[in-house]
Scaffold this active site. Structure first.
Site, PDB file in Angstrom:
ATOM      1  N   GLU A 153      -3.909  -9.754   3.649  1.00 61.16           N
ATOM      2  CA  GLU A 153      -4.951  -9.398   4.630  1.00 61.16           C
ATOM      3  C   GLU A 153      -6.137 -10.362   4.637  1.00 61.16           C
ATOM      4  OE1 GLU A 153      -3.355  -7.283   2.739  1.00 61.16           O
ATOM      5  OE2 GLU A 153      -2.651  -5.597   3.952  1.00 61.16           O
ATOM      6  N   GLU A 209       0.832  -1.208   0.000  1.00 65.79           N
ATOM      7  CA  GLU A 209       0.000   0.000   0.000  1.00 65.79           C
ATOM      8  C   GLU A 209       0.865   1.255   0.000  1.00 65.79           C
ATOM      9  OE1 GLU A 209      -2.169  -1.748   3.316  1.00 65.79           O
ATOM     10  OE2 GLU A 209      -4.021  -1.383   2.213  1.00 65.79           O
TER      11      GLU A 209
END
Lengths: 448, 799
Positions: free
Chosen positions: B103, B82
């Site tokens: 995730e 990210e």
């Protein structure tokens, strides 16, 4: 303006006895650089017509260049050996090919005209410097999988050779080892080694003694004795202590000179360096290195393998020699191959071995005046090979030159119709630097 | 830590006069993401705050007024990805091997902008694969070159001068006024997400909320959300998910496996015995897998003993084929494979066991047989040799083994190994077993010498509940579905086939002997084990999903709409494999047939139906409800209960209602009730005569024969016929799958199996013949045309 390369000749070479590495070995209490000092002084003693100040460089190889092998070993040894301060020196490293690289470096200096006389050799005290000690492998090797992990363990690379060449069995390797021991035993018996090995007084746990014999000799080695030895590199493997060279302490040095300098100083030129080559192979199959190196050196020399009458190959592992034989079509039992035994019998002090090979080749040439060309070759860790082609100067030259092949310069008539040049170094001159050289005329080696 | 330092640095970055920013990591690691050790027990507020802080920080980096480059030099996970995506451009090293968003694997979603920026950069398809599907596939990761190929990075650079080259790239960006190019636009977002959701359904059956949430976020990102809107949605999502049961359980499991397993409790201090040679007793399917594993991981001599020369030969063939596969994949050169093959010796005697340091027994689950094995082996081996058993349920102490080393099937894939310590197990033996399991790259867990240990005890309890449901008339599909909705990756019926019914029954017997009340024997499982697929139905009282799961029914659970329509043309559930050709090396037929037999048995209950045609659709709904809830007569109540219990036995197709019955009588009864009911309600409906399912024609008796189930399947986007091909290696299967795909076939590849969809039986048979023809003579190709049953191929792997 053009310039001519000079022919490089090998005059003489000498080594210490080779000791077992470790506390039980004869050299355990002896410094590595002192081994070098001994062989340098012996070489000078054997060649009294060489004024020490005429030595232009002392090149000493070592794989571990720390501790008693540190301090740019060539210079260190030169000073310790009592050479004039004016004689420089340096250290080189190409692991097992250290001494051969010292030879080719020296040859380069001579051919270039930078030096007339060079001492080139190598020292390895593997008892003081176990292989790989203090080596800090770049983590990229692992992270990027640049080499197979087995590449750093030489015994594992030998097992890999057995994998790659299934036709070369453990029995073949053991048989080769037995032969190596037998030939070495005969060589010691026949006085060959007395010409090459200099006895050295050493201090040990039991006081002073003379190191005058290789500690790995096992003349009684038999196939039966070898059959059940453990295979330390792999369970169920094929490489044993019996068919490999042991960890060894030792030193060797040789005297190289420009041909005209040898003549001027009355030094007996035994061999002429015809060509040499180094080559790289897969690191995990490092034992294959001499194969491309040999081919390259032969090509540079313009020779075929069958024109070579003598091969001095290192024997770190029997299978390593067998792969070379297999690839080049030489019978492992061939009398031309390692006639005085090899490292399996005498040991392999890494960076010193190359000059042991040249010394044995020079002796072999002298015993075999009918042989014109010979080879010294060995494999190098991390996947390399080294090969040097030599010409025997201990003989009258044959009436006919060898057939010419690619990349070899044209023959030149010596003028008297009896002497014809062998291959010369001329074609190694970078283009533009010099006009195509006329071939050098090696003089005969009558002084020998 | 790294983020805090970045935050401290930001004011300087924002105010200074900089030409460009390059962000990189310490050697070999770019950034491994957030510290998951902070996640267990996290509250909604904490999750919200953590996500918001990341958005704020990364948003500021994104807003920097000069080119920013993430130089991804190595591992780049989760938050690392990210961070990289908030830069204008990325370089990535060819040496990077871990580039992923794990995730969803942990039960949450990327919540520092990942779900928003990944699809904007690489499109919906890749984003789904990267964020959802890779994570759900045991956290599969991309290499640097793969990430570059998929569009995550602008430059793929060699590691040797990676940062220098990255700096040069940043200078280039700074010098040229054109900033990073247009963002990716995906035209078929809805379709991509729909398909992904349906794949996800097939995998987790709605049990894991995170991947569904991630799909929504990806869809939003490409459906006009501003980045700020996307950030808010991510914050909400992670705030919902992180404190939830699924995420907390995943994090717990992750912590167990990644951290606690590295320092396992109960591991003795003793020095393990040095292993030079391994003995393996038994050459069955499991044993052959074990031998392969030992050979590859240990590279030690392995002596295999079995009473059957044939079994030994089969085992050797399987080892050889695995080695050949490794060669094909380039993992070994041929010489290495040859050497490894040379390490294996097989014999019907124990003569080769001399010199073994560890012997593992994997023979049939019979205590006396095993006892005999250990007595014989002990005579051959040196005193310190560790004798271990792979038993799945029997007492390690009683059979005379030193220790239990219990592997799970398929051996190559499953990391768990149960180490069984008995009262007599020495520290040395246990330490040796432990080191052995670790060298095999397994995760050993210490258990006591209790019946069936831990895993099989839990599994058998689950299996027993499922069997109980079947024995009360529940359809296997329903029982499977009930379990699958827990989020288990494999349906019980499939798992049972994989484990092998004989083994499963054996374990049940062991557990029954120890705990008769909790583990009653099952005639059905006994039948399966005997190779007869009959369900021993004791009464006709099918279990609901809630009953199977032993939980309270939800207050107003509605049946799925549309099910009836599908059912109308539904083939009799999973008919038998139409086996066109097979070779004898395959696993015994009895095992692999079980699924089919189970289902054939069940078909009986679907044979009859009545059709009720109603004038208006809403009546159907009303009537449906009434059937379940308002019928007053005893007969009606009985039928209603039955219908309710079966869940699917009443279906609706627009204005038609169908009631399914298992016999003509039952159907007639139902018809009477329905007619009475319609009359009472004053509905002008028409109730048909009972219709019968025609197996051979695969249609209901009153339906015109022209509309085939095949067409129906095609309408639904499924291939009605499939050709299954087994290739000798995974590599070859992939190759074949690619080739067929290029020819335009729809292809699914599972492990070494390639399943090719075709529109008709004829086409399937033709293709099967062709593929067979392409096989090498004497090769191991097995081909079958099968109506849609990719899972039967796993049958019978376990013995």
């Amino acid at each position: 303006m053009g310039r001519e390369l000079r022919e490089v000749v090998y005059v003489d070479g000498v080594r210490t006895a080779f000791g077992r590495a470790g506390p039980k070995g004869v050299f355990w209490r002896t410094r590595a650089d002192d081994l070098g000092v001994k062989v340098v002084r012996e070489l000078l003693r054997r060649n009294p017509s060489l004024p020490p100040e005429r030595i232009d460089d002392v090149i000493m190889a070592a794989t571990a260049q720390v501790g008693d092998q540190g301090l740019t070993l060539g210079r260190d040894v030169a000073l310790l050996a009592g050479l004039p301060q004016s004689v420089p020196g340096f250290a080189v490293d190409r692991m097992c090919a250290g001494a051969l690289t010292a030879v080719t470096s020296g040859a380069g200096e001579i051919a270039m005209g930078a030096a007339d006389v060079v001492l080139a050799g190598g020292i390895e005290h593997m008892g003081h410097h176990p292989m790989g000690e203090d080596v800090d492998f770049n983590p990229r090797f692992v992270a990027e999988r640049l080499v197979d992990p087995s590449a750093v363990t030489m015994g594992a690379t030998a097992e890999n050779l057995h994998d790659r060449f299934p036709q070369l069995t453990k029995e073949d390797a053991d048989a080769f080892a037995v032969r190596s021991q037998q030939r070495a035993a005969a060589a010691w018996q026949n006085g060959v080694m007395r010409e090459i090995v200099v006895p050295m007084s050493v201090f040990g746990d039991d006081g002073w003694s003379v190191a005058d014999r290789d500690e790995f000799l096992r003349p009684d080695t038999s196939m039966e004795g070898l059959a059940d030895l453990p295979t330390p590199f792999r369970a169920g493997g094929r490489v044993t202590a019996g068919n490999s060279a042991g960890l060894t302490d030792g030193a060797a040095v040789c005297l190289l000179a420009a041909q005209e300098t040898a003549r001027e100083l009355g030094l007996a030129a035994r061999m002429r360096l015809v060509s040499y080559a180094f080559a790289g192979v897969e690191p995990e199959l490092m034992g294959l290195g001499p194969v491309p190196a040999t081919r390259k050196a032969l090509e540079l020399a313009g020779l075929r393998l069958d024109e070579l009458g003598l091969f001095e190959l290192n024997e770190p592992f029997a299978v390593q020699v067998l792969t070379w034989c297999d690839e080049l079509g030489v019978d492992p039992e061939d009398e031309r191959l390692n006639p005085y035994g090899g490292a399996i019998a005498c040991g392999h002090p890494l960076a010193a071995t190359g000059v042991r090979l040249t010394a044995q080749l020079a002796f072999g040439f002298r015993e075999r005046p009918g042989v014109r060309y010979g080879l010294t070759a060995l494999c190098v860790g991390m996947g390399m090979g080294a090969a040097l082609v030599w010409e025997n100067l201990s003989r009258p030259w044959p009436p006919e030159p060898p057939a010419r092949r690619s990349r070899a310069p044209a023959p030149a008539d010596a003028g008297d119709g009896t002497m014809l040049s062998g291959p010369v170094l001329g074609h190694t001159v970078p283009s533009g630097l010099a006009p195509p050289p006329t071939s050098q005329e090696p003089e005969d080696a009558a002084g020998d | 830590m790294a983020l805090e330092s970045l935050e401290r640095l930001l004011p300087e970055l924002e105010d200074g006069d900089w030409a460009a920013l390059v962000i990189t990591g310490k050697p070999f690691v770019f950034a491994a993401g957030a510290d998951v050790t902070q996640f267990p027990g996290a509250t909604r507020e904490l999750a919200l705050e953590g996500s918001r802080a990341g958005h704020e920080l990364f948003g500021r980096i994104r807003a920097l007024p000069y080119p920013t480059v993430a130089a991804v030099n190595g591992a780049c996970l989760g938050g690392g990805v990210e961070l990289a995506l908030h830069c204008d451009a990325r370089t990535i090293s060819t040496g990077a091997r871990h580039f992923a968003c794990p995730e969803c694997f942990l039960g949450i979603v990327p919540a520092w902008g990942g779900t928003q920026l990944v699809p904007r950069l690489v499109g919906a398809e890749t984003a789904v694969k990267f964020i959802v599907e890779n994570a759900m596939r045991q956290n599969r990761m991309l290499t640097g070159p793969q990430a570059f190929e998929l569009g995550f990075a602008d430059r793929l650079l060699e590691p040797a001068e990676f940062l220098d080259d990255s700096l040069a790239f940043a200078r280039e960006l700074a010098a040229s006024p054109s900033r990073a190019g247009a963002r990716h636009r995906d035209e078929s977002v809805t379709e991509v997400i729909r398909k992904a959701r349906s794949r996800l359904d097939g995998q987790v059956h709605g049990a894991a909320p995170a991947p569904y949430r991630a799909l929504e976020l990806i869809e939003g990102a490409l459906s006009g959300w501003s980045l700020e809107e996307g950030y808010r949605a991510e914050e909400e999502a992670v705030a919902d998910l992180l404190p939830g049961r699924e995420a907390q359980a995943s994090l717990y499991a992750f912590d167990l496996v990644e951290r606690r397993a590295k320092n396992p409790p109960g591991r003795p201090q003793a020095e393990p015995r040095r292993l030079e040679k391994i003995g393996l007793v038994g050459a069955g399917l499991m044993a052959a897998q074990l031998a392969t594993l030992f050979l590859r991981r240990l590279e030690l001599p392995i002596a295999i003993r079995d009473v059957s020369e044939e079994a030994l030969q089969t085992a050797r063939a399987s080892i050889d084929s695995d080695l050949a596969e490794q060669v094909a994949k380039g993992r070994y050169d041929e010489g290495k494979a040859r050497f490894l093959a040379s390490l294996v010796s097989t014999s019907t005697t124990y003569d080769d066991f001399t010199g073994c340091d560890l012997v593992l027994e994997a023979v049939f689950e019979e205590l006396d047989v095993k006892r005999e094995v250990f007595e014989e082996v002990r005579e051959r081996v040196a005193a310190g040799c560790v004798l271990a058993t792979n038993t799945s349920s029997l007492s390690v102490a009683e059979m005379g083994a030193d220790v239990g080393i219990h592997f799970f099937n398929p051996v190559a894939l499953l990391p768990l190994v149960e180490l069984v310590r008995t009262d007599d197990t020495t520290d040395e033996a246990l330490a040796t077993a432990w080191a052995f399991a670790e060298r095999l790259r397994k995760r050993p867990v210490l258990v006591r010498d209790a019946p069936a240990f831990v895993v099989n005890r839990v599994l058998t309890r689950l299996m027993r509940v499922v069997l109980d449901a079947l024995e009360h008339g529940t359809m296997p599909d329903d029982a499977d579905e009930a379990i699958l909705e827990l989020g288990l990756p494999m349906a019980p019926s499939v798992l049972l086939q994989m484990v092998g019914p004989r083994v499963a029954n054996h374990v049940l017997e062991t557990l029954h002997a120890a705990y008769p009340d909790r583990f009653p024997l099952s005639q059905t499982l006994q039948n399966y084990a005997d190779g007869n697929g009959e369900i021993a139905v004791t009464d006709n009282d099918p279990r609901t999903q809630e009953q199977i799961l032993e939980r309270d029914p939800p207050p107003a659970r509605r049946r799925r709409r549309g099910r009836g329509r599908r059912r109308r043309h539904r083939r009799p559930a999973r008919r038998g494999l139409a086996i066109l050709a097979r070779r004898d090396h395959q696993v015994p037929r009895s095992d692999r047939q079980i699924g089919e037999d189970v289902r054939q048995d069940l078909r009986m209950s679907d044979d009859w139906r009545i059709r009720i045609e109603l004038p208006e659709e809403h009546h159907a709904g009303t009537l449906l409800g009434r059937f379940g809830l308002e019928l007053t007569s005893d007969e009606g109540r009985r039928l209603a209960e039955e219908l309710e219990g079966r869940r699917l036995a009443v279906s609706q197709d627009e204005n038609d209602l169908f009631v399914y019955a298992s016999s003509q009588t039952q159907a007639e009864q139902a018809r009477g009730i329905v007619e009475a009911e319609l009359a009472e309600e004053g509905i002008q409906g028409k109730v048909s005569q009972p219709e019968r399912w025609l197996h051979d024609e695969e249609r209901w008796s009153n339906e015109p024969p022209d509309e085939t189930w095949e067409e129906e399947e095609v309408e639904h986007g499924h291939a009605p016929w499939e050709v299954r091909v087994e290739r000798p290696s995974h590599h070859e299967a992939s190759k074949l799958a690619d080739e067929l795909e290029q020819e335009g076939y729809r292809v699914i590849r599972r492990f070494r199996y390639v399943i090719v969809g075709t529109a008709s039986k004829e086409e399937a048979e033709a293709l099967a013949r062709r593929l067979h023809g392409e096989a090498e003579p004497g090769g191991e190709l097995v081909w079958e045309a099968t109506p849609q049953n990719p899972f039967a191929i796993f049958g019978g792997l376990g013995v």
